[in-house]
Design an enzyme around this catalytic site. Structure first.
Site, PDB file in Angstrom:
ATOM      1  N   ASN A  44       0.807  -1.228   0.000  1.00  0.00           N
ATOM      2  CA  ASN A  44       0.000   0.000   0.000  1.00  0.00           C
ATOM      3  C   ASN A  44       0.836   1.272   0.000  1.00  0.00           C
ATOM      4  O   ASN A  44       0.384   2.304  -0.497  1.00  0.00           O
ATOM      5  CB  ASN A  44      -0.998   0.002   1.166  1.00  0.00           C
ATOM      6  CG  ASN A  44      -0.321  -0.114   2.510  1.00  0.00           C
ATOM      7  OD1 ASN A  44       0.674  -0.811   2.644  1.00  0.00           O
ATOM      8  ND2 ASN A  44      -0.847   0.562   3.496  1.00  0.00           N
TER       9      ASN A  44
ATOM     10  N   GLY B  37       1.925  -5.708   7.521  1.00  0.00           N
ATOM     11  CA  GLY B  37       1.008  -6.446   6.662  1.00  0.00           C
ATOM     12  C   GLY B  37      -0.157  -6.978   7.471  1.00  0.00           C
ATOM     13  O   GLY B  37      -0.596  -6.353   8.448  1.00  0.00           O
ATOM     14  N   SER B  38      -0.616  -8.162   7.086  1.00  0.00           N
ATOM     15  CA  SER B  38      -1.876  -8.657   7.643  1.00  0.00           C
ATOM     16  C   SER B  38      -1.661  -9.471   8.927  1.00  0.00           C
ATOM     17  O   SER B  38      -0.573 -10.011   9.169  1.00  0.00           O
ATOM     18  CB  SER B  38      -2.593  -9.520   6.603  1.00  0.00           C
ATOM     19  OG  SER B  38      -1.832 -10.674   6.341  1.00  0.00           O
TER      20      SER B  38
ATOM     21  N   ALA C 287       1.300 -12.239  10.113  1.00  0.00           N
ATOM     22  CA  ALA C 287       2.066 -11.956  11.336  1.00  0.00           C
ATOM     23  C   ALA C 287       2.065 -13.171  12.259  1.00  0.00           C
ATOM     24  O   ALA C 287       3.090 -13.500  12.870  1.00  0.00           O
ATOM     25  CB  ALA C 287       1.480 -10.744  12.052  1.00  0.00           C
TER      26      ALA C 287
ATOM     27  N   GLU D 290       3.632  -4.298  12.449  1.00  0.00           N
ATOM     28  CA  GLU D 290       2.696  -3.197  12.228  1.00  0.00           C
ATOM     29  C   GLU D 290       1.588  -3.768  11.361  1.00  0.00           C
ATOM     30  O   GLU D 290       1.804  -4.056  10.173  1.00  0.00           O
ATOM     31  CB  GLU D 290       3.429  -2.039  11.548  1.00  0.00           C
ATOM     32  CG  GLU D 290       2.766  -0.707  11.757  1.00  0.00           C
ATOM     33  CD  GLU D 290       1.769  -0.392  10.679  1.00  0.00           C
ATOM     34  OE1 GLU D 290       0.555  -0.569  10.939  1.00  0.00           O
ATOM     35  OE2 GLU D 290       2.188   0.013   9.598  1.00  0.00           O
TER      36      GLU D 290
ATOM     37  N   CYS E 206      -3.487   1.561   6.649  1.00  0.00           N
ATOM     38  CA  CYS E 206      -3.786   0.833   7.884  1.00  0.00           C
ATOM     39  C   CYS E 206      -4.387   1.746   8.948  1.00  0.00           C
ATOM     40  O   CYS E 206      -5.173   1.317   9.777  1.00  0.00           O
ATOM     41  CB  CYS E 206      -2.531   0.164   8.417  1.00  0.00           C
ATOM     42  SG  CYS E 206      -1.225   1.333   8.811  1.00  0.00           S
TER      43      CYS E 206
ATOM     44  N   GLU F 100       7.591   1.737  16.285  1.00  0.00           N
ATOM     45  CA  GLU F 100       8.676   2.257  15.458  1.00  0.00           C
ATOM     46  C   GLU F 100       8.733   3.763  15.644  1.00  0.00           C
ATOM     47  O   GLU F 100       7.789   4.376  16.145  1.00  0.00           O
ATOM     48  CB  GLU F 100       8.431   1.906  13.981  1.00  0.00           C
ATOM     49  CG  GLU F 100       8.429   0.405  13.729  1.00  0.00           C
ATOM     50  CD  GLU F 100       8.230   0.047  12.266  1.00  0.00           C
ATOM     51  OE1 GLU F 100       7.568   0.800  11.538  1.00  0.00           O
ATOM     52  OE2 GLU F 100       8.749  -1.001  11.855  1.00  0.00           O
TER      53      GLU F 100
HETATM   54  N1  LIG Z   1      -0.997  -2.638   7.901  1.00  0.00           N
HETATM   55  C1  LIG Z   1      -0.859  -2.452   6.619  1.00  0.00           C
HETATM   56  O1  LIG Z   1      -0.315  -1.456   6.208  1.00  0.00           O
HETATM   57  C2  LIG Z   1      -1.309  -3.480   5.674  1.00  0.00           C
HETATM   58  C3  LIG Z   1      -2.340  -4.330   5.959  1.00  0.00           C
HETATM   59  N2  LIG Z   1      -2.703  -5.259   5.058  1.00  0.00           N
HETATM   60  C4  LIG Z   1      -3.838  -6.097   5.367  1.00  0.00           C
HETATM   61  O2  LIG Z   1      -3.607  -7.387   4.880  1.00  0.00           O
HETATM   62  C5  LIG Z   1      -4.600  -7.757   3.919  1.00  0.00           C
HETATM   63  C6  LIG Z   1      -4.033  -8.668   2.857  1.00  0.00           C
HETATM   64  O3  LIG Z   1      -2.914  -8.098   2.227  1.00  0.00           O
HETATM   65  P1  LIG Z   1      -1.682  -9.006   1.786  1.00  0.00           P
HETATM   66  O4  LIG Z   1      -0.865  -8.349   0.772  1.00  0.00           O
HETATM   67  O5  LIG Z   1      -2.193 -10.343   1.428  1.00  0.00           O
HETATM   68  O6  LIG Z   1      -0.850  -9.020   3.148  1.00  0.00           O
HETATM   69  P2  LIG Z   1       0.198 -10.078   3.572  1.00  0.00           P
HETATM   70  O7  LIG Z   1       0.354  -9.989   5.038  1.00  0.00           O
HETATM   71  O8  LIG Z   1      -0.103 -11.382   2.964  1.00  0.00           O
HETATM   72  O9  LIG Z   1       1.542  -9.565   2.839  1.00  0.00           O
HETATM   73  C7  LIG Z   1       2.409  -8.586   3.345  1.00  0.00           C
HETATM   74  C8  LIG Z   1       3.846  -9.046   3.073  1.00  0.00           C
HETATM   75  O10 LIG Z   1       4.103 -10.280   3.741  1.00  0.00           O
HETATM   76  C9  LIG Z   1       4.633 -11.235   2.823  1.00  0.00           C
HETATM   77  N3  LIG Z   1       4.240 -12.557   3.260  1.00  0.00           N
HETATM   78  C10 LIG Z   1       3.063 -13.188   3.027  1.00  0.00           C
HETATM   79  N4  LIG Z   1       3.062 -14.398   3.608  1.00  0.00           N
HETATM   80  C11 LIG Z   1       4.253 -14.538   4.233  1.00  0.00           C
HETATM   81  C12 LIG Z   1       4.847 -15.580   5.028  1.00  0.00           C
HETATM   82  N5  LIG Z   1       4.192 -16.723   5.293  1.00  0.00           N
HETATM   83  N6  LIG Z   1       6.089 -15.390   5.507  1.00  0.00           N
HETATM   84  C13 LIG Z   1       6.756 -14.235   5.265  1.00  0.00           C
HETATM   85  N7  LIG Z   1       6.255 -13.240   4.516  1.00  0.00           N
HETATM   86  C14 LIG Z   1       5.014 -13.383   4.015  1.00  0.00           C
HETATM   87  C15 LIG Z   1       4.048 -10.811   1.498  1.00  0.00           C
HETATM   88  O11 LIG Z   1       4.782 -11.366   0.436  1.00  0.00           O
HETATM   89  C16 LIG Z   1       4.158  -9.299   1.605  1.00  0.00           C
HETATM   90  O12 LIG Z   1       5.475  -8.881   1.322  1.00  0.00           O
HETATM   91  C17 LIG Z   1      -5.100  -6.410   3.422  1.00  0.00           C
HETATM   92  O13 LIG Z   1      -6.334  -6.482   2.852  1.00  0.00           O
HETATM   93  C18 LIG Z   1      -5.084  -5.614   4.714  1.00  0.00           C
HETATM   94  O14 LIG Z   1      -6.184  -5.943   5.488  1.00  0.00           O
HETATM   95  C19 LIG Z   1      -2.048  -5.375   3.869  1.00  0.00           C
HETATM   96  C20 LIG Z   1      -1.049  -4.550   3.524  1.00  0.00           C
HETATM   97  C21 LIG Z   1      -0.619  -3.501   4.405  1.00  0.00           C
HETATM   98  O1  LIG Z   2       2.706   7.520   6.394  1.00  0.00           O
HETATM   99  C1  LIG Z   2       2.671   7.186   7.577  1.00  0.00           C
HETATM  100  O2  LIG Z   2       3.184   7.856   8.478  1.00  0.00           O
HETATM  101  C2  LIG Z   2       2.031   5.929   7.917  1.00  0.00           C
HETATM  102  C3  LIG Z   2       1.619   5.125   6.946  1.00  0.00           C
HETATM  103  C4  LIG Z   2       1.075   3.881   7.229  1.00  0.00           C
HETATM  104  C5  LIG Z   2       0.441   3.232   6.307  1.00  0.00           C
HETATM  105  O3  LIG Z   2       0.126   3.778   5.148  1.00  0.00           O
HETATM  106  C6  LIG Z   2       0.032   1.875   6.453  1.00  0.00           C
HETATM  107  O4  LIG Z   2       0.751   1.078   7.073  1.00  0.00           O
HETATM  108  O5  LIG Z   2      -1.006   1.556   5.905  1.00  0.00           O
END
Ligand SMILES: NC(=O)C1=CN([C@@H]2O[C@H](COP(=O)(O)OP(=O)(O)OC[C@H]3O[C@@H](n4cnc5c(N)ncnc54)[C@H](O)[C@@H]3O)[C@@H](O)[C@H]2O)C=CC1
Ligand SMILES: O=C(O)/C=C/C=C(\O)C(=O)O
Length: 525
Positions: free
Chosen positions: A176, A252-253, A257, A274, A307, A499
């Site tokens: 994102n 990420g998600s 995590a 995060e 997020c 962080e």
């Molecule tokens: N807090 C935030 O900024 C974010 C939250 N999300 C949430 O997560 C949902 C799904 O998004 P995804 O892209 O599928 O998130 P995700 O958590 O699957 O992916 C984020 C990162 O983790 C990596 N990853 C995935 N599985 C892994 C594993 N088993 N071991 C190590 N690394 C791994 C991915 O390749 C990517 O680089 C979104 O709809 C949202 O709800 C997603 C992106 C950012």
């Molecule tokens: O820009 C910031 O300070 C924080 C950004 C955080 C996100 O965009 C996120 O993790 O979704």
């Protein structure tokens, strides 16, 4: 995300031109460009295809990492660690400033490539996001030099606290805000003297590769920063499981995590997480309701893929109609379209599968009795529009555009109120007039605790309510005012750790206290 079935190994091209910018699509390991096909141990196909969210066009064939590339990258980070840890802080800081100079010199390239890759607004990338990447590097470079190395006495003995570099850090980042969020992790890790393996999200790998070039040209020694690309299941998991890794920082998600924490737990490797949010926007009747409506509309930024977004609007009953009027006036003025166009306010969501997920949440909410006050589906009116052209050959706009949506008649325990949608979808609920307790109860009643926003004209109320909110960040009559000196992170399922500022150094360092006796030196000459 589940990776597609491996295709037979091939010999892909090593560069792609995206938005007019050449991008090397191989991994960056130990100061060299490495193609996955070069690794006989790799069990996966050589590449995967990166598509633009704007129109679905293929942008690049990206080297697809597996266990072999993960091992090579961690080994390179481990080999580079002793020299980097021993590099004087002033020199590490100088190099980080040199990388920041390189980022500033390439803001236009980085912005254009990021927009083509993740679909966020070009004007934001140019004027906000990429300058912040440079700022993040400079901030942690300067903070390193200002770290407090405490000295204090205990019964005549001196205590001397030092921040020792911890070792190779694996940084796993989402799609994102790809380079911005990566730079939050890279900058403090490198400043702290740790070496880094960055794995960008598979949907948005391009700016990480450009960043590797920039860091190399700025003089960062080989192996200090490594970038491996690919799917979480294929390259993320072996990175996290590698016994030479000393820190893992992940954005990420929640489900990912959990998997990472389980693996890291086996090695007792500290993690910084995060994660998602489902943050409230509390609107009290004493608030400036025009301001409250501005704050609400801001939640559609980046097509809702933030997020921190305050996606649950909680309004005091008597202010509902006035607030809603201001809100709908503003929504009517939003322009949805090509993110490369200066006039656009809301671009596409990241991927057809993600749009499907967002739409699924909305459909299920509507089926359960919700009412769409505005939006409620895809913006199909854009599908046939021509793109701006001339920016990397992207053509017409695709189907990833979701209408800014506000749903009401939603129950507190419903999926749409409890789960992170990560799209331009807000809910509206009310609380009874004068019932601050109920406002706080609703605000805190999810499993998340990332942020909260409050609109009120009463300072004492702001203090009272803020003290009761479970959130890592609370904004009062404002939103997204961010300072790297502030702790950033989430409570409950929104994360582990903070962080920013010295909290980042706490994470990437092993703090050591050396206690020295006042006498005894003479005995050893
Ligand atoms: N807090 C935030 O900024 C974010 C939250 N999300 C949430 O997560 C949902 C799904 O998004 P995804 O892209 O599928 O998130 P995700 O958590 O699957 O992916 C984020 C990162 O983790 C990596 N990853 C995935 N599985 C892994 C594993 N088993 N071991 C190590 N690394 C791994 C991915 O390749 C990517 O680089 C979104 O709809 C949202 O709800 C997603 C992106 C950012
Ligand atoms: O820009 C910031 O300070 C924080 C950004 C955080 C996100 O965009 C996120 O993790 O979704």
């Amino acid at each position: 995300m589940a990776p597609p079935a491996p295709a037979p190994p091939s010999h892909p091209p090593h560069t792609a031109t995206v938005a007019g910018v050449p991008v090397d699509t191989r991994h960056w390991i130990g100061g060299e460009r490495i193609a996955s096909a070069a690794s006989p141990a790799s069990a996966t196909a050589a590449t995967f295809t990166d598509h633009s969210p704007l129109d679905g066009a293929p942008l690049a064939e990206i080297a697809r990492g597996g266990a072999a590339e993960a091992r090579a990258a961690v080994a390179a980070a481990r080999a580079a660690f002793p020299a980097w840890a021993a590099t004087p802080p002033a020199e590490r800081a100088r190099l980080l400033h040199a990388v920041a100079d390189g980022v500033e010199a390439r803001i236009e390239d980085l912005a254009a490539v990021e927009t083509a890759d993740n679909g966020a607004l070009l004007r934001s990338h140019r004027r906000g996001v990429m300058p912040r990447v440079a700022h993040n590097l400079r901030y942690f470079a300067d903070r390193l030099l200002a770290l407090a190395h405490d000295d204090f006495e205990t019964r005549g003995h001196t205590n001397h606290v030092t921040w020792d570099p911890a070792g190779p850090a694996v940084l796993i980042t989402p799609w994102n805000a790809p380079l911005m969020l990566a730079s939050w992790k890279i900058a403090p890790a490198l400043a702290a003297g740790s070496t880094v393996v960055l794995k960008p999200a598979e949907w948005t790998p391009l700016t990480a590769s450009l960043f590797a070039d920039i860091a190399h040209e700025a003089g960062l020694p080989a192996g200090v920063l490594n970038v491996v690309q690919g799917y979480g299941a294929e390259v993320g998991e072996p990175l996290v499981a590698d016994p030479d890794v000393r820190r893992i920082s992940f954005t990420g998600s929640v489900p990912t995590a959990r998997r990472i924490a389980a693996t890291a737990g086996a090695h007792l490797v500290p993690c910084s997480f995060e994660l998602g949010g489902k943050s409230p926007l509390l609107v009290f009747a004493d608030a400036d309701l025009e301001l409250a409506a501005d704050l609400a509309v801001e939640q559609f930024d980046n097509a809702g893929q933030v997020c921190l977004a305050a996606t649950r609007i909680l309004v005091e009953e008597s202010a509902r109609e006035a607030f809603l009027g201001h809100f709908l006036d503003r929504v009517a003025k939003l322009t949805q379209g090509d993110p490369r166009d200066e006039a656009t306010d809301i671009g596409p969501n990241i991927h057809p599968r993600h749009v499907e997920r967002v739409d699924g949440f909305v459909r299920r909410a509507l089926d359960a009795g919700a009412t769409a006050i505005t939006g409620g589906g895809r913006n199909t009116g854009l599908a046939g529009l021509a793109g701006l052209g001339g920016l990397g050959g992207l053509g017409g706009l695709g189907g990833n555009y979701y209408l800014p949506t506000l749903l009401t008649d939603v129950a507190q325990d419903s999926e749409i109120v409890q789960e992170e949608v990560f799209g331009p979808v807000l809910t509206l609920q009310t609380f009874p007039d004068g019932d601050e307790d109920e406002a706080v109860r609703l605000a805190n009643d999810t499993r998340f605790g990332l942020a909260a926003t409050l609109a009120t004209g009463d300072r004492e109320r702001a203090d009272r309510v803020t003290a009761r909110l479970v959130a890592g960040t609370v904004w009062v009559n404002c939103f997204f005012v961010r300072d790297l000196s502030a702790p950033f992170g989430g409570s409950r399922a929104s994360g582990i750790g903070r962080e920013g500022g010295d909290w980042s150094f706490d994470f990437y360092c092993d703090l050591k206290n050396t206690v020295t006796a006042p006498k005894g030196w003479a005995r050893h000459g």
